[in-house]
Scaffold this motif. Structure first.
Motif, PDB file in Angstrom:
ATOM      1  N   CYS A 178       0.835  -1.203   0.000  1.00  0.00           N
ATOM      2  CA  CYS A 178       0.000   0.000   0.000  1.00  0.00           C
ATOM      3  C   CYS A 178       0.867   1.250   0.000  1.00  0.00           C
ATOM      4  O   CYS A 178       0.612   2.208  -0.732  1.00  0.00           O
ATOM      5  CB  CYS A 178      -0.900   0.029   1.240  1.00  0.00           C
ATOM      6  SG  CYS A 178      -2.427  -0.887   1.054  1.00  0.00           S
ATOM      7  N   THR A 206      -6.670  -1.246  -6.504  1.00  0.00           N
ATOM      8  CA  THR A 206      -7.151  -1.814  -5.240  1.00  0.00           C
ATOM      9  C   THR A 206      -6.265  -1.381  -4.077  1.00  0.00           C
ATOM     10  O   THR A 206      -6.757  -0.981  -3.014  1.00  0.00           O
ATOM     11  CB  THR A 206      -7.184  -3.351  -5.328  1.00  0.00           C
ATOM     12  OG1 THR A 206      -8.073  -3.745  -6.380  1.00  0.00           O
ATOM     13  CG2 THR A 206      -7.649  -3.958  -4.011  1.00  0.00           C
ATOM     14  N   GLN A 207      -4.948  -1.469  -4.258  1.00  0.00           N
ATOM     15  CA  GLN A 207      -4.025  -1.087  -3.191  1.00  0.00           C
ATOM     16  C   GLN A 207      -4.078   0.413  -2.923  1.00  0.00           C
ATOM     17  O   GLN A 207      -3.951   0.848  -1.778  1.00  0.00           O
ATOM     18  CB  GLN A 207      -2.599  -1.512  -3.550  1.00  0.00           C
ATOM     19  CG  GLN A 207      -2.376  -3.012  -3.533  1.00  0.00           C
ATOM     20  CD  GLN A 207      -2.563  -3.609  -2.146  1.00  0.00           C
ATOM     21  OE1 GLN A 207      -2.236  -2.997  -1.138  1.00  0.00           O
ATOM     22  NE2 GLN A 207      -3.136  -4.800  -2.092  1.00  0.00           N
ATOM     23  N   ARG A 262      -7.162   1.019  -0.927  1.00  0.00           N
ATOM     24  CA  ARG A 262      -6.965   0.549   0.445  1.00  0.00           C
ATOM     25  C   ARG A 262      -6.156   1.562   1.252  1.00  0.00           C
ATOM     26  O   ARG A 262      -6.465   1.859   2.409  1.00  0.00           O
ATOM     27  CB  ARG A 262      -6.256  -0.801   0.432  1.00  0.00           C
ATOM     28  CG  ARG A 262      -6.065  -1.404   1.824  1.00  0.00           C
ATOM     29  CD  ARG A 262      -5.298  -2.704   1.763  1.00  0.00           C
ATOM     30  NE  ARG A 262      -5.056  -3.239   3.100  1.00  0.00           N
ATOM     31  CZ  ARG A 262      -4.035  -3.996   3.438  1.00  0.00           C
ATOM     32  NH1 ARG A 262      -3.147  -4.334   2.514  1.00  0.00           N
ATOM     33  NH2 ARG A 262      -3.885  -4.441   4.669  1.00  0.00           N
ATOM     34  N   GLN A 280      -8.282   4.543   2.086  1.00  0.00           N
ATOM     35  CA  GLN A 280      -9.241   4.214   3.148  1.00  0.00           C
ATOM     36  C   GLN A 280      -8.564   4.216   4.518  1.00  0.00           C
ATOM     37  O   GLN A 280      -9.093   4.765   5.488  1.00  0.00           O
ATOM     38  CB  GLN A 280      -9.870   2.850   2.871  1.00  0.00           C
ATOM     39  CG  GLN A 280     -10.923   2.446   3.898  1.00  0.00           C
ATOM     40  CD  GLN A 280     -11.512   1.086   3.593  1.00  0.00           C
ATOM     41  OE1 GLN A 280     -10.907   0.278   2.896  1.00  0.00           O
ATOM     42  NE2 GLN A 280     -12.700   0.828   4.094  1.00  0.00           N
TER      43      GLN A 280
END
Length: 200
Positions: A139, A169-170, A173, A176
């Motif tokens: 990430c 996606t990473q 993430r 978030q």
């Protein structure tokens, strides 16, 4: 890891005494965010880092003048902006960053009341950088490419040899995870603003 976590009064007292722990804490808290801020003006990260180091040296030479960490942050922010804009004026190459931030300088000069908001934004940016280093490895790597290098998901995928979907996606993430941490800090700053406003 740095476990030196003084109170506001302890930090300023230690800073006045030239305590290296206080100097390191202030450096770690502000250096990277100031470098990115200066780099956005100059378009040159090595030059930005040099400017920020000089600003820190000026702060150390005047340490007894500062009575609060917010005063230190205000000095660092203003001095970095001025140093970067001065460097930009002397730079023979006209870049997009120069044009953009010369405009922002004009706006800033006509809206000096916004300085407190800008300092708060700098504090949030500093917090983002600290929390970014705590992200999981994949990430963190992808978010740095996205946030610092302004790379797209496709560019990140090509650079790291992963699929664009994995990069997205990473990245999502990381955003978030950071949103949770940064929102807590933002709430603290909002509370501080309200207290200052009430006491004025």
């Amino acid at each position: 890891m740095n476990y030196y976590l003084p109170t506001e009064t302890e930090l300023i007292d230690a800073f006045h005494r030239s305590d290296q722990r206080a100097d390191r804490l202030l450096f770690d808290r502000h250096f990277r965010a100031l470098c990115v801020y200066a780099e956005n003006i100059t378009g040159n990260m090595p030059e930005a880092e040099d400017l920020v180091v000089i600003v820190f040296q000026k702060m150390m030479n005047r340490r007894i003048e500062f009575q609060s960490s917010s005063g230190i942050a205000a000095f660092l922010y203003t001095s970095t902006r001025n140093a970067a804009l001065n460097a930009n004026r002397n730079n023979k190459q006209r870049t997009l960053a120069k044009e953009k931030f010369l405009y922002l300088e004009a706006v800033a000069s006509s809206q000096k009341d916004n300085s407190q908001q800008e300092i708060i934004m700098l504090e949030l940016l500093s917090h983002i950088y600290r929390e970014m280093e705590n992200l999981p490895n994949k990430c963190r790597t992808i978010f740095k490419l996205y946030f610092l290098q302004h790379m797209s998901s496709d560019e990140i995928a090509g650079s790291l040899g992963i699929s664009p979907q994995t990069a997205r996606t990473q990245k999502a993430r990381a955003i978030q995870l950071l949103r949770i941490k940064v929102w807590k800090r933002a709430q603290q700053l909002i509370d501080l603003i309200l207290i200052i406003f009430i006491l004025q």
